[in-house]
Scaffold this motif. Structure first.
Motif, PDB file in Angstrom:
ATOM      1  N   UNK A  24       0.526  -1.086   0.123  1.00  0.00           N
ATOM      2  CA  UNK A  24       0.191  -0.264   0.485  1.00  0.00           C
ATOM      3  C   UNK A  24       0.799   1.694  -0.388  1.00  0.00           C
ATOM      4  N   UNK A  25       0.679   2.289  -0.742  1.00  0.00           N
ATOM      5  CA  UNK A  25       1.424   3.521  -0.697  1.00  0.00           C
ATOM      6  C   UNK A  25       1.652   4.003   0.229  1.00  0.00           C
ATOM      7  N   UNK A  26       0.550   3.865   1.196  1.00  0.00           N
ATOM      8  CA  UNK A  26       0.396   4.516   2.654  1.00  0.00           C
ATOM      9  C   UNK A  26       1.881   4.325   3.627  1.00  0.00           C
ATOM     10  N   UNK A  27       2.500   3.198   3.689  1.00  0.00           N
ATOM     11  CA  UNK A  27       3.340   3.271   3.954  1.00  0.00           C
ATOM     12  C   UNK A  27       5.229   3.534   3.425  1.00  0.00           C
ATOM     13  N   UNK A  28       5.350   3.486   2.350  1.00  0.00           N
ATOM     14  CA  UNK A  28       6.319   4.068   2.167  1.00  0.00           C
ATOM     15  C   UNK A  28       6.368   6.040   2.111  1.00  0.00           C
ATOM     16  N   UNK A  29       5.095   6.377   2.122  1.00  0.00           N
ATOM     17  CA  UNK A  29       4.957   7.660   1.778  1.00  0.00           C
ATOM     18  C   UNK A  29       4.765   8.445   3.265  1.00  0.00           C
ATOM     19  N   UNK A  30       4.550   7.557   4.330  1.00  0.00           N
ATOM     20  CA  UNK A  30       4.113   8.327   5.893  1.00  0.00           C
ATOM     21  C   UNK A  30       5.867   7.844   6.289  1.00  0.00           C
ATOM     22  N   UNK A  31       6.331   6.708   5.102  1.00  0.00           N
ATOM     23  CA  UNK A  31       8.140   6.809   6.186  1.00  0.00           C
ATOM     24  C   UNK A  31       9.111   8.082   5.725  1.00  0.00           C
ATOM     25  N   UNK A  32       8.553   8.183   4.257  1.00  0.00           N
ATOM     26  CA  UNK A  32       9.046   9.801   3.342  1.00  0.00           C
ATOM     27  C   UNK A  32       8.641  10.644   4.053  1.00  0.00           C
ATOM     28  N   UNK A  33       7.970  10.852   4.744  1.00  0.00           N
ATOM     29  CA  UNK A  33       7.743  12.281   5.280  1.00  0.00           C
ATOM     30  C   UNK A  33       8.206  12.236   6.549  1.00  0.00           C
ATOM     31  N   UNK A  34       8.511  11.534   7.519  1.00  0.00           N
ATOM     32  CA  UNK A  34       8.687  11.342   8.747  1.00  0.00           C
ATOM     33  C   UNK A  34      10.261  11.401   8.472  1.00  0.00           C
ATOM     34  N   UNK A  35      10.860  10.987   7.515  1.00  0.00           N
ATOM     35  CA  UNK A  35      11.687  11.407   7.536  1.00  0.00           C
ATOM     36  C   UNK A  35      13.158  12.430   6.995  1.00  0.00           C
TER      37      UNK A  35
END
Length: 621
Positions: A24-35
């Motif tokens: 699900x795209x939400x996973x890498x999206x949230x991780x990138x946002x936190x980074x």
């Protein structure tokens, strides 16, 4: 400018990573946002974020609450697109279960998750119930990618898909009521305000949704808008409906756009697929930006609140206790078996609505000095990220273990819905095969539906085809359009997804005249292309069966079909009634028992081949 462009670039990169690794795209999206957000403050020289979503009096993308206004509008567009995909035919058997999931299930989650947050984190009851209201929702942005990668039984896919879309406005409404309770305080003032808000949200949501859906439908049908403006006009109407509903009742905009999408999606509307493709592309862009913006807006202090065993306890209670209780209570008396209920209990990832409203309400309550409000955003993000990670990595395995995974994909996808395709589709349906016809010609699809066939208006070149739950059990693909390029594209592109047991296409005229170079995916016969197949169906619009004696008898009949322009072999039917598609590349079959049949299109055949294989066949006109 760099930050804004960076969000778009990183968002699309995350979407590609999700596609590449089936996440699900939400996973890498949230991780990138936190980074690029809170985690970046630990490594940058001046301790600032690489992307600053909220203006801090020096720099940032959005001033004040404008970030959350953008989030609200974007969520409205996403939910409208989700509403367009909801078809009444999908829920003919599971409608009551979906209704209970978004009512009984919501109530269970609200009270039990609120109690869990209160006792685990010692939060006030008001903050605890705001948290539980926010995690009621699941969401189409996270459910759809999971369903796309798992061939589930149709009823299960429909339940999860409909719940994910319909429950979003319900969760938002409950969160608003709790927020108003915290803001105003208990007593007569809240009772009156809460009741008025509830009635206003329902009234405005349904009124604006139905009214503008029918109005826009008439505008499109009467061609009041030129074709090149259709998509942008529709987008402007959706935004207008959302804003107007919000002006009359806060959070009624979500309900209004979902209702609007559902009404339009179930209307025989020209260009509906084109509109859906546009909204789908726009939704992908908006989702990519939203999750990065929302996760980047968090602070490192909020993340530090989660470094405690209490977080794991709360997460475990929500996933392993509260969700199953809600599902099992909601599905009592339904046709779902225990394993199916267990799978639905397992799949409950939270999405963009939970994250967006949590950020808005959490920041407002923190500014107002509400005790415990600082836990709202990080706890909701923990549930969102945790459930997505858990479901994305285990849903396929759990589906197999529970036996809800479609091990046997016996459905047949017909690319093309012409008269001959409808004839073949009708025969397959009569023989208990799940068959679906797809075509971009609305007339062909309507004719197929009149015959009782499942048919979908779609563009073969659109990725949206891969998301349709009607096609979850497809194991065979037959491309039988009059366009050889489309046939070749269909086999090359969708062979793995829809044709794992066999993907075939009609040969073209050049291949028909060069039998030595017959393609391996050739369909039916190397002497019949689309034109000959159509002409045969026009002269003899019937599909016949002839009983076989042995392998020699079958081979003799195949030779007759090669020589006669009015007969086209289609399927081999064994003694158990199972059908096997005949390939033009090889018409050889192994064991042919007496009582099996050759299925063919064209004029009636009566055949009797002797033991020595000599032909004694008569043809009936």
């Amino acid at each position: 400018m760099v930050e804004l462009a960076g969000i778009v670039v990183l968002g699309i990169l995350a979407q590609w990573v999700a596609w590449r690794f089936k996440l699900p795209a939400i996973l890498p999206l949230i991780l990138i946002g936190l980074l690029v957000g809170p985690i970046a403050t630990l490594f940058t020289v001046d301790g600032t974020k690489l992307i600053r979503p909220i203006w801090n009096e020096k720099q940032g993308l959005f001033l004040g609450e404008s970030l959350y206004h953008f989030v609200s509008l974007a969520i409205g567009v996403i939910l409208f697109e989700g509403g367009l995909t909801l078809k009444r035919s999908e829920i003919s058997r599971v409608g009551p279960v979906i209704t209970k999931l978004i009512t009984v299930g919501s109530i269970v989650t609200f009270f039990l998750a609120g109690a869990a947050a209160h006792f685990v984190f010692n939060l006030s009851w008001q903050i605890s119930f705001l948290f539980s209201a926010l995690i009621i929702v699941t969401g189409p942005t996270v459910i759809s990618p999971i369903l796309r990668n798992i061939p589930l039984k149709k009823d299960l896919s429909a339940i999860l898909k409909w719940e994910g879309i319909l429950i979003d406005p319900i969760g938002a409404l409950v969160a608003v009521l709790v927020f108003e309770f915290i803001r105003i305080g208990e007593g007569q003032g809240y009772t009156t305000t809460g009741l008025l808000e509830f009635v206003k949200v329902l009234l405005m949501g349904f009124t604006f949704g139905f009214t503008f859906a029918h109005a826009l439908t008439q505008v499109i049908k009467r061609n009041y808008v030129p074709h090149y403006l259709l998509n942008v006009v529709s987008l402007s109407v959706v935004l207008s409906v959302f804003v107007l509903a919000e002006l009359f009742a806060h959070e009624s905009g979500l309900l209004a756009v979902v209702i609007m999408g559902m009404v339009m999606g179930n209307t025989h509307l020209p260009n509906i697929k084109e509109l859906l493709y546009f909204k789908e592309s726009l939704s992908i862009l908006l989702i990519s930006m939203l999750f990065i913006l929302l996760s980047a807006s968090m602070n490192i202090s909020e993340l530090q609140l989660l470094y405690t065993p209490k977080t794991l306890i709360l997460f475990a209670l929500v996933v392993f206790a509260i969700r199953p209780i809600g599902v099992f209570l909601s599905s009592m008396g339904s046709n779902l078996n225990f394993r199916e209920k267990l799978f639905i209990s397992w799949v409950g990832p939270r999405g963009i609505v939970a994250a967006g409203i949590a950020s808005l309400f959490g920041s407002k309550l923190v500014l107002n000095g509400e005790p415990g409000a600082e836990y709202i955003t990080p706890l909701v993000f923990m549930i969102v990220l945790g459930t997505v990670l858990l479901n994305a990595s285990t849903a396929r395995l759990i589906a197999k273990l529970l036996g809800v995974f479609l091990e046997k994909s016996e459905g047949i996808l017909l690319v093309g819905a012409s008269s001959v395709a409808r004839l073949i589709g009708s025969y397959l349906k009569k023989n208990n095969r799940h068959v679906v016809l797809i075509d971009n010609n609305q007339t062909n699809i309507e004719q197929a539906k009149k015959l009782g066939l499942e048919a979908i208006v779609t563009d073969i070149y659109s990725d949206a085809l891969t998301d349709d739950i009607e096609l979850s059990d497809m194991g065979y693909l037959m491309a039988i359009t009059g366009n050889s390029d489309i046939n070749k594209y269909a086999v090359a592109t969708f062979k793995k997804q829809f044709g794992e047991k066999g993907a075939f296409r009609l040969i073209d005229s050049e291949e028909m005249n060069d039998p030595e170079n017959n393609p391996k995916e050739g369909l039916f016969s190397h002497t019949d292309d689309y034109i000959k197949l159509t002409e045969t169906a026009r002269r003899y619009p019937s599909i016949n069966e002839i009983e076989l004696k042995d392998k020699e008898h079958y081979q003799a009949l195949i030779e007759i079909t090669k020589a006669d322009k009015d007969i086209v072999p289609l399927f081999f039917k064994d003694v158990d009634g199972d059908l096997k598609i005949i390939s033009s590349f090889s018409t050889e079959l192994e064991d042919i028992a007496e009582g099996s049949k050759l299925v063919y299109l064209g004029k009636k055949m009566e055949a009797d081949v002797g033991a020595n294989g000599e032909e004694a066949t008569s043809l009936k006109e």
